[in-house]
Design a protein around this motif. Sequence first.
Motif, PDB file in Angstrom:
ATOM      1  N   LYS A  67       0.869  -1.174   0.000  1.00 44.61           N
ATOM      2  CA  LYS A  67       0.000   0.000   0.000  1.00 44.61           C
ATOM      3  C   LYS A  67       0.905   1.223   0.000  1.00 44.61           C
ATOM      4  O   LYS A  67       1.602   1.471   0.986  1.00 44.61           O
ATOM      5  N   GLY A  68       0.897   1.954  -1.095  1.00 48.62           N
ATOM      6  CA  GLY A  68       1.824   3.065  -1.228  1.00 48.62           C
ATOM      7  C   GLY A  68       3.240   2.540  -1.272  1.00 48.62           C
ATOM      8  O   GLY A  68       3.579   1.703  -2.113  1.00 48.62           O
ATOM      9  N   ASP A  69       4.077   2.998  -0.333  1.00 50.40           N
ATOM     10  CA  ASP A  69       5.454   2.504  -0.279  1.00 50.40           C
ATOM     11  C   ASP A  69       5.677   1.568   0.904  1.00 50.40           C
ATOM     12  O   ASP A  69       6.807   1.292   1.285  1.00 50.40           O
ATOM     13  N   GLU A  70       4.581   1.047   1.493  1.00 51.35           N
ATOM     14  CA  GLU A  70       4.688   0.167   2.655  1.00 51.35           C
ATOM     15  C   GLU A  70       4.350  -1.264   2.285  1.00 51.35           C
ATOM     16  O   GLU A  70       3.329  -1.538   1.659  1.00 51.35           O
ATOM     17  N   ILE A  71       5.222  -2.188   2.699  1.00 54.15           N
ATOM     18  CA  ILE A  71       5.017  -3.614   2.474  1.00 54.15           C
ATOM     19  C   ILE A  71       4.503  -4.250   3.760  1.00 54.15           C
ATOM     20  O   ILE A  71       5.072  -4.045   4.828  1.00 54.15           O
ATOM     21  N   ALA A  72       3.427  -5.011   3.650  1.00 57.14           N
ATOM     22  CA  ALA A  72       2.944  -5.814   4.770  1.00 57.14           C
ATOM     23  C   ALA A  72       3.407  -7.253   4.550  1.00 57.14           C
ATOM     24  O   ALA A  72       3.105  -7.861   3.516  1.00 57.14           O
ATOM     25  N   LEU A  73       4.161  -7.766   5.490  1.00 59.00           N
ATOM     26  CA  LEU A  73       4.624  -9.152   5.457  1.00 59.00           C
ATOM     27  C   LEU A  73       3.685  -9.988   6.310  1.00 59.00           C
ATOM     28  O   LEU A  73       3.532  -9.732   7.506  1.00 59.00           O
ATOM     29  N   ARG A  74       3.056 -10.987   5.689  1.00 54.71           N
ATOM     30  CA  ARG A  74       2.079 -11.813   6.390  1.00 54.71           C
ATOM     31  C   ARG A  74       2.534 -13.269   6.418  1.00 54.71           C
ATOM     32  O   ARG A  74       3.097 -13.767   5.432  1.00 54.71           O
ATOM     33  N   ALA A  75       2.273 -13.937   7.525  1.00 54.94           N
ATOM     34  CA  ALA A  75       2.541 -15.369   7.628  1.00 54.94           C
ATOM     35  C   ALA A  75       1.432 -16.133   6.913  1.00 54.94           C
ATOM     36  O   ALA A  75       0.248 -15.887   7.161  1.00 54.94           O
ATOM     37  N   ASP A  76       1.814 -17.045   6.034  1.00 54.40           N
ATOM     38  CA  ASP A  76       0.847 -17.873   5.323  1.00 54.40           C
ATOM     39  C   ASP A  76       0.630 -19.148   6.141  1.00 54.40           C
ATOM     40  O   ASP A  76       1.373 -20.125   6.014  1.00 54.40           O
ATOM     41  N   VAL A  77      -0.385 -19.130   6.991  1.00 58.96           N
ATOM     42  CA  VAL A  77      -0.598 -20.246   7.919  1.00 58.96           C
ATOM     43  C   VAL A  77      -1.008 -21.518   7.195  1.00 58.96           C
ATOM     44  O   VAL A  77      -0.913 -22.617   7.761  1.00 58.96           O
ATOM     45  N   ARG A  80       8.969  -0.205   5.186  1.00 58.31           N
ATOM     46  CA  ARG A  80       8.959   0.761   4.097  1.00 58.31           C
ATOM     47  C   ARG A  80      10.302   1.459   4.030  1.00 58.31           C
ATOM     48  O   ARG A  80      11.042   1.508   5.025  1.00 58.31           O
ATOM     49  N   PRO A  81      10.636   2.025   2.885  1.00 56.26           N
ATOM     50  CA  PRO A  81      11.877   2.793   2.793  1.00 56.26           C
ATOM     51  C   PRO A  81      11.759   4.096   3.570  1.00 56.26           C
ATOM     52  O   PRO A  81      10.781   4.824   3.435  1.00 56.26           O
ATOM     53  N   GLY A  82      12.746   4.363   4.408  1.00 56.51           N
ATOM     54  CA  GLY A  82      12.769   5.593   5.178  1.00 56.51           C
ATOM     55  C   GLY A  82      13.727   6.609   4.574  1.00 56.51           C
ATOM     56  O   GLY A  82      13.742   6.824   3.353  1.00 56.51           O
ATOM     57  N   ALA A  83      14.553   7.183   5.414  1.00 56.32           N
ATOM     58  CA  ALA A  83      15.474   8.221   4.957  1.00 56.32           C
ATOM     59  C   ALA A  83      16.541   7.641   4.033  1.00 56.32           C
ATOM     60  O   ALA A  83      16.967   6.493   4.213  1.00 56.32           O
ATOM     61  N   PRO A  84      16.975   8.421   3.031  1.00 57.53           N
ATOM     62  CA  PRO A  84      18.084   7.962   2.184  1.00 57.53           C
ATOM     63  C   PRO A  84      19.321   7.686   3.040  1.00 57.53           C
ATOM     64  O   PRO A  84      19.613   8.410   3.993  1.00 57.53           O
ATOM     65  N   ALA A  85      20.014   6.603   2.729  1.00 56.90           N
ATOM     66  CA  ALA A  85      21.215   6.220   3.477  1.00 56.90           C
ATOM     67  C   ALA A  85      22.152   5.450   2.561  1.00 56.90           C
ATOM     68  O   ALA A  85      21.718   4.540   1.843  1.00 56.90           O
TER      69      ALA A  85
END
Length: 324
Positions: free
Chosen positions: A34-44, A98-103
């Motif tokens: 969603k946008g630039d955020e990844i949701a990692l879900r366990a596939d039970v 999600r990606p935060g500050a450039p590094a």
Amino acid sequence: MSILTERQAVEAALDAARWAPSVHNTQPWSFAVKGDEIALRADVDRQLRVEDVPGRELLISCGAALYTMRTALRCAGFEPVVRVLPDPDRPSLVATVRPGAPAEPDELTLLMGGEIERRRTHRAAFTDLTVPERLLDALALGAMGEGARLAVVGEPTAVEVIAALTRAAQGVQAQDRRFTLEVIRWARPPAASRSDGVPAGAYPRTAPRTDPFFPQRDYAWRHDWGTEPDRSATSAGVVAVLTTARDGREDWITAGQALQRVLLHASAHDVSAAFHTQALEMHHLREFLRHELLSGEFPQMIMRLGITFEEKESVRRPLSDLLG
């Protein structure tokens, strides 16, 4: 200065996560973006119902995928922003990232990022080549940086105890048809079209005995599958146990992240790992190991580290199967 755009970094992280290690290569995860955020879900649905009733190995696998995404984002030029178990009402939501500050990525991060697709699990003995002490110290520091401990077992008597516990657990599980059938379910026949499970080219038909003897899962049970291993390789390698101070769901995710950090760093120095979870799947054996050898810390993974020249194949599900 960021190397990629945020969108490109997210895509790189998703693609990299597919290559994380998982128990029997079950790949028990899915992702939503969603946008630039990844949701990692366990596939039970991919949880091992006999071997992994509490879901500990499931969450260790997901933790490894989370660390892989973090590494890919850093390689892309962003500091990852992570929330672990962010919603108590959604227990299958392992984390958001999600990606935060450039590094600017450091040399070690780039080195480990280059190992994400190259790393392979070993399922036999190792050569007699020595794993450098300096590397073992660095691996232990890396695990500590993730909130876990990598205990390198140097005392021969302690190594034999761990090997004996592994043999005992494997012997009991081999007599349990439910355990055996669950292992075989994830053993891929030669030329199979499946994109999960352990390929026939990734395990030995009959593994040579290590000294001391650490038995492997019998993926070739009642089949003539697997490869012919290097019979000249008989070393057990360096035995190590990954532990955490506590034993909850968040600790299992922590263990998975620490595990993948260790594996990628080791792989960058041509050191492979073989895993032994049999004794950790039996409560009394795990508790014995915890109290008698590990000062009360909870063992999350038993592994052997060593050098092998055998090339192993691996398979991963396409990203399109993992997004939803």
